[in-house]
Design an enzyme around this catalytic site. Structure first.
Site, PDB file in Angstrom:
ATOM      1  N   HIS A  47       0.839  -1.201   0.000  1.00 25.33           N
ATOM      2  CA  HIS A  47       0.000   0.000   0.000  1.00 25.33           C
ATOM      3  C   HIS A  47       0.875   1.252   0.000  1.00 25.33           C
ATOM      4  CE1 HIS A  47      -3.106   2.883   0.952  1.00 25.33           C
ATOM      5  NE2 HIS A  47      -2.541   3.165   2.120  1.00 25.33           N
ATOM      6  N   HIS A  71       3.367   7.356   4.908  1.00 27.99           N
ATOM      7  CA  HIS A  71       2.141   8.000   5.408  1.00 27.99           C
ATOM      8  C   HIS A  71       1.376   7.230   6.474  1.00 27.99           C
ATOM      9  CE1 HIS A  71      -0.128   5.509   2.512  1.00 27.99           C
ATOM     10  NE2 HIS A  71      -1.173   5.767   3.271  1.00 27.99           N
ATOM     11  N   GLU A  75       0.524   5.974  12.349  1.00 27.82           N
ATOM     12  CA  GLU A  75      -0.773   5.493  12.795  1.00 27.82           C
ATOM     13  C   GLU A  75      -0.781   3.999  13.047  1.00 27.82           C
ATOM     14  OE1 GLU A  75      -3.995   7.034  10.635  1.00 27.82           O
ATOM     15  OE2 GLU A  75      -5.479   5.967  11.853  1.00 27.82           O
ATOM     16  N   ASP A  76      -0.083   3.259  12.217  1.00 28.84           N
ATOM     17  CA  ASP A  76      -0.223   1.799  12.284  1.00 28.84           C
ATOM     18  C   ASP A  76       0.986   1.049  12.842  1.00 28.84           C
ATOM     19  OD1 ASP A  76      -2.685   2.128  11.149  1.00 28.84           O
ATOM     20  OD2 ASP A  76      -1.980   1.843   9.103  1.00 28.84           O
ATOM     21  N   ASP A 137      -3.285   7.952  -1.727  1.00 22.87           N
ATOM     22  CA  ASP A 137      -3.620   6.903  -0.761  1.00 22.87           C
ATOM     23  C   ASP A 137      -5.003   6.338  -1.080  1.00 22.87           C
ATOM     24  OD1 ASP A 137      -3.782   5.569   1.884  1.00 22.87           O
ATOM     25  OD2 ASP A 137      -5.076   7.253   2.437  1.00 22.87           O
ATOM     26  N   ASP A 258     -18.606  11.826 -28.105  1.00 22.47           N
ATOM     27  CA  ASP A 258     -17.236  11.885 -27.601  1.00 22.47           C
ATOM     28  C   ASP A 258     -16.894  10.696 -26.707  1.00 22.47           C
ATOM     29  OD1 ASP A 258     -18.974  12.666 -25.670  1.00 22.47           O
ATOM     30  OD2 ASP A 258     -17.886  14.476 -25.091  1.00 22.47           O
TER      31      ASP A 258
HETATM   32 MN    MN Z   1      -3.048   4.685   3.665  1.00 18.85          MN
END
Ligand code: MN
Length: 489
Positions: A47, A71, A75-76, A137, A258
């Site tokens: 990811h 990123h 948090e993780d 993300d 189009d």
């Molecule tokens: Mn993420």
């Protein structure tokens, strides 16, 4: 994908990027996320790599690619923002921090959530890079949405439709917007999505040969006339856009000309008009389908010449003719400016302020675009938000306050009792004095002493809001004469 795949893409899209630094960020994130899996079963680091890849593809800079890799670390994983700051510096740490904070907004009913997210997007407008990383993300999250339970799919897909896509649109990132809408469309309206695909796929299949013929022909005539051109694959229009168009045209696919747009990229504006002439010499144009968005750009700034002609077999074919700059602007929107800013400014400070400047410039441009979504534009009005800051409650709600507000203002904003009983504050999980000036993005927690019912008059020296001032005055008013009498009686 591997880190080497990412570096290849970076090399192609971001000249002079420090590949070693990107590799270091990868090593750091890979170690931090090791053992973690995504719902899809992949290693978590996939990811991170895909997010970074999406940023590189937008031709953004090395700093953002690194922030993309990192990123989700704070948090993780057990690694903190401070670890990132130590290893990669303040700028990258601030970006990662901004993304982490966008992530802490909790889902508590769609209405409230959207309101919160919109406010937050505006709050971080000072650094639009955070939003771009969030987009990168989100694109990967959409691509792996199949692995999630249905309720989460629906939640993420509707967030994309209602918040992310309109913001991408405002930023002129139409290609990205189309991508996000198509992915969300698939989950929100699976039946309609399948139906459109059933109509479109055979149509494109049939078009392959005709398009090849046209490309060869245009190549020949432009060469004969000494015009250098680049033809961009007549790529399928985004399905969601077709879906909406079909609704307007009684679901009759033959009324949409189009479905496939051939983009012809040339070196100058005069070449644009020259190529238009050559195409009309070759094939008869459809009445009313010639549009000159170069001399009269669309309100959102889009520039191109459009024409639809009767191609081989009398089949209508659309062409979009534009310069390279117009093309990049149309594909990447605000992200295209990074590229240019980078080349013109070398000193770190100027670069950043220039980016901020162009963001403000773009915003004012879009303010003029008063088509759909008027409320959103209202929210974006800079003057409204200029002197405001946005801070979080521990539950993830966003409170907006005047600039230079303090924890006491925050406390009174939540509830009079909390204001009156407030004895201390935690800002971003650290103890802070009650007169600390809050900044956008701070998470503020008020410590209340239940037994204390009276604020301190000294607070009047630093509180900002009238609400807080009035409550403090009221609660600390000296009432001796009255009290005395009352007790005497
Ligand atoms: Mn993420």
């Amino acid at each position: 994908m591997t880190i080497d795949d990412l570096l290849e893409i970076v090399k192609k899209n971001i000249p002079n990027a420090d590949l070693n630094m990107i590799r270091l960020a990868y090593d750091f994130a890979e170690e931090a996320h090791r053992g973690q899996k995504r719902a899809s079963g992949e290693d978590y680091i996939q990811h991170s790599l895909h997010t970074a890849k999406n940023l590189a593809k937008l031709h953004l800079d090395e700093t953002m690619v690194i922030a993309g890799i990192l990123h989700d670390v704070p948090e993780d994983t057990s690694r903190t923002i401070n670890d990132i700051k130590k290893n990669f510096g303040d700028d990258i740490a601030n970006l990662v921090n901004g993304i982490t904070k966008l992530g802490t907004i909790k889902y508590r009913g769609i209405e409230r959530y959207i309101e919160n997210l919109r406010k937050m997007f505006v709050a971080v407008a000072a650094d639009i890079r955070v939003i771009l990383i969030k987009f990168a993300d989100r694109i990967h999250n959409l691509q792996t949405l199949y692995a999630l339970p249905r309720d989460k799919q629906l939640r993420i897909a509707s967030e994309v439709m209602q918040i992310y896509a309109p913001i991408a649109n405002r930023l002129g990132m139409w290609e990205l917007k189309g991508q996000m809408e198509d992915e969300a469309f698939k989950y929100l309206h699976p039946k309609e999505y399948a139906k459109i695909k059933d109509i479109i796929d055979p149509y494109y299949q049939k078009s392959v040969d005709i398009l090849e013929e046209i490309r060869t022909k245009i190549g020949e005539i432009s060469k004969k006339n000494n015009i250098e051109i680049k033809i961009i694959q007549g790529r399928a229009k985004h399905l969601y856009k077709i879906y909406k168009k079909l609704q307007k045209h009684d679901n009759d696919i033959n009324k949409i000309y189009d479905l496939i747009a051939n983009r012809i990229i040339v070196n100058s504006i005069s070449d644009c008009y020259a190529v238009l002439g050559l195409i009309h010499e070759q094939w008869k144009p459809l009445k009313g389908r010639i549009k000159d968005y170069i001399s009269q750009p669309k309100p959102n700034g889009y520039q191109s010449l459009h024409t639809t002609v009767f191609g081989p077999g009398g089949r209508p074919i659309e062409f979009q003719i534009r310069t390279k700059e117009m093309h990049e602007e149309a594909e990447y929107g605000i992200a295209a400016h990074w590229h240019y800013d980078e080349t013109f400014h070398s000193e770190e400070g100027t670069k950043l302020s220039n980016k901020k400047l162009s963001w403000v410039k773009e915003l004012t441009k879009w303010k003029k675009n008063l088509d759909d979504n008027k409320h959103f534009l209202e929210d974006l009005k800079l003057d409204v938000f200029q002197n405001r800051i946005f801070v979080f409650t521990p539950k993830g709600d966003i409170i907006d306050l005047a600039e230079e507000s303090t924890p006491v203002d925050f406390a009174y904003h939540i509830h009079t009792e909390i204001g009156n009983g407030c004895v201390g504050a935690m800002i971003n999980n650290h103890m802070a004095s009650l007169d600390t000036k809050l900044k956008s993005g701070d998470m503020v927690e008020i410590i209340v002493d239940k037994h204390r019912k009276k604020p301190s008059r000294d607070w009047l020296k630093f509180v900002k809001s009238n609400v807080a001032k009035n409550h403090i005055k009221q609660a600390t008013r000296i009432k001796i004469p009255f009290m005395g009498k009352r007790y005497l009686n």
